[in-house]
Design a protein around this motif. Structure first.
Motif, PDB file in Angstrom:
ATOM      1  N   ILE A   1       1.031  -1.213  -0.014  1.00 64.69           N
ATOM      2  CA  ILE A   1      -0.162  -0.117  -0.083  1.00 64.69           C
ATOM      3  C   ILE A   1       0.922   1.337   0.136  1.00 64.69           C
ATOM      4  O   ILE A   1       0.635   2.270  -0.869  1.00 64.69           O
ATOM      5  CB  ILE A   1      -0.922   0.130   1.227  1.00 64.69           C
ATOM      6  N   VAL A   2       1.844   1.252   0.877  1.00 60.42           N
ATOM      7  CA  VAL A   2       2.722   2.522   0.615  1.00 60.42           C
ATOM      8  C   VAL A   2       3.437   2.657  -0.491  1.00 60.42           C
ATOM      9  O   VAL A   2       3.582   3.834  -0.995  1.00 60.42           O
ATOM     10  CB  VAL A   2       3.835   2.341   2.094  1.00 60.42           C
TER      11      VAL A   2
ATOM     12  N   TYR B   1       1.058   4.170  -2.963  1.00 66.88           N
ATOM     13  CA  TYR B   1       0.749   5.492  -2.919  1.00 66.88           C
ATOM     14  C   TYR B   1       2.153   6.262  -3.129  1.00 66.88           C
ATOM     15  O   TYR B   1       1.736   7.229  -3.954  1.00 66.88           O
ATOM     16  CB  TYR B   1       0.468   5.701  -1.493  1.00 66.88           C
ATOM     17  N   SER B   2       3.080   5.903  -2.802  1.00 65.77           N
ATOM     18  CA  SER B   2       4.240   6.516  -3.438  1.00 65.77           C
ATOM     19  C   SER B   2       4.502   6.669  -4.806  1.00 65.77           C
ATOM     20  O   SER B   2       4.768   7.750  -5.343  1.00 65.77           O
ATOM     21  CB  SER B   2       5.699   5.748  -2.863  1.00 65.77           C
TER      22      SER B   2
ATOM     23  N   MET C   1       1.948   6.557  -6.855  1.00 63.50           N
ATOM     24  CA  MET C   1       1.010   7.638  -7.228  1.00 63.50           C
ATOM     25  C   MET C   1       1.477   9.015  -7.485  1.00 63.50           C
ATOM     26  O   MET C   1       1.263   9.573  -8.510  1.00 63.50           O
ATOM     27  CB  MET C   1      -0.367   7.531  -6.687  1.00 63.50           C
ATOM     28  N   SER C   2       2.355   9.259  -6.391  1.00 62.20           N
ATOM     29  CA  SER C   2       2.761  10.752  -6.249  1.00 62.20           C
ATOM     30  C   SER C   2       3.933  10.961  -7.716  1.00 62.20           C
ATOM     31  O   SER C   2       3.962  11.925  -8.389  1.00 62.20           O
ATOM     32  CB  SER C   2       3.401  11.106  -5.066  1.00 62.20           C
TER      33      SER C   2
ATOM     34  N   CYS D   1     -12.222   1.819  -0.058  1.00 58.38           N
ATOM     35  CA  CYS D   1     -10.920   1.503  -0.989  1.00 58.38           C
ATOM     36  C   CYS D   1     -10.791   2.041  -1.926  1.00 58.38           C
ATOM     37  O   CYS D   1      -9.677   2.294  -2.384  1.00 58.38           O
ATOM     38  CB  CYS D   1     -11.196  -0.161  -1.055  1.00 58.38           C
TER      39      CYS D   1
ATOM     40  N   ALA E   1     -10.071   6.546  -1.106  1.00 57.52           N
ATOM     41  CA  ALA E   1      -8.778   6.812  -0.663  1.00 57.52           C
ATOM     42  C   ALA E   1      -7.815   7.099  -1.666  1.00 57.52           C
ATOM     43  O   ALA E   1      -7.255   8.406  -1.952  1.00 57.52           O
ATOM     44  CB  ALA E   1      -8.299   5.631   0.201  1.00 57.52           C
ATOM     45  N   PRO E   2      -7.645   6.324  -2.865  1.00 56.20           N
ATOM     46  CA  PRO E   2      -6.787   6.661  -3.692  1.00 56.20           C
ATOM     47  C   PRO E   2      -7.132   7.629  -4.886  1.00 56.20           C
ATOM     48  O   PRO E   2      -6.448   8.636  -5.180  1.00 56.20           O
ATOM     49  CB  PRO E   2      -6.521   5.369  -4.678  1.00 56.20           C
TER      50      PRO E   2
ATOM     51  N   TYR F   1      -6.566  10.989  -3.028  1.00 51.92           N
ATOM     52  CA  TYR F   1      -5.174  11.265  -2.856  1.00 51.92           C
ATOM     53  C   TYR F   1      -4.669  11.811  -4.292  1.00 51.92           C
ATOM     54  O   TYR F   1      -3.923  12.780  -4.447  1.00 51.92           O
ATOM     55  CB  TYR F   1      -4.349  10.317  -2.557  1.00 51.92           C
ATOM     56  N   ILE F   2      -5.071  11.122  -5.623  1.00 51.52           N
ATOM     57  CA  ILE F   2      -4.506  11.488  -6.768  1.00 51.52           C
ATOM     58  C   ILE F   2      -5.361  13.050  -7.244  1.00 51.52           C
ATOM     59  O   ILE F   2      -4.683  13.799  -7.732  1.00 51.52           O
ATOM     60  CB  ILE F   2      -5.199  10.566  -7.811  1.00 51.52           C
TER      61      ILE F   2
END
Length: 145
Positions: free
Chosen positions: A59-60, A63-64, A66-67, A123, A126-127, A130-131
């Motif tokens: 998961i981490v 998300y990393s 994605m950025s 679920c 959250a992404p 963030y995006i």
């Protein structure tokens, strides 16, 4: 005390070493989990603390990534962030259809379909949030320049 590395070649080599260690560690964790799954079954594998470590790491890492992918988007082809509520309604629609399909299955109840729908909604939310935040922040940063 450790001195901060300023040579870019050494920084890059250090990052490559960290990446290699991460790959070896991940392969080891996957190997241990697969061995446990084959020996004792999937249920036993998912009850191990290593499974939790593996999932949190995935998961981490996701998300990393994605950025990084948002920063790597082509600015000329970049679509301005659409309305947050428009995307939210799409997510709700997808979850409604999935919840309906679960409800129509003979083994599940309305309670099961609502629980699955809510879990999937969170679920997906959250992404997406963030995006949306990263794209909005990048657009604001580009406008400031």
């Amino acid at each position: 005390m450790m001195k901060k590395i300023t040579d870019e070649r050494l920084v890059l080599k250090n990052l490559k070493n960290i990446r290699l260690a991460f790959v070896v560690q991940s392969v080891g964790i996957i190997g241990i989990l697969l061995h446990d799954a084959l020996a004792n079954g999937i249920a036993s594998m998912t009850h191990q603390p290593l499974w939790l470590v593996f999932m949190i790491t995935a998961i981490v890492l996701g998300y990393s990534q994605m950025s990084i992918s948002i920063d790597h988007e082509n600015p000329s082809k970049q679509i301005k962030p659409s309305s947050f509520y428009k995307g939210l309604s799409v997510i709700l629609g997808i979850n409604f259809v999935i919840g309906l399909l679960v409800y129509l299955s003979p083994e599940s109840s309305l309670k099961d379909s609502i629980a699955i729908g809510i879990a999937l909604f969170l679920c997906m939310l959250a992404p997406y949030s963030y995006i949306h935040y990263l794209r909005k922040k990048k657009l604001e940063d580009e406008e400031d320049e």
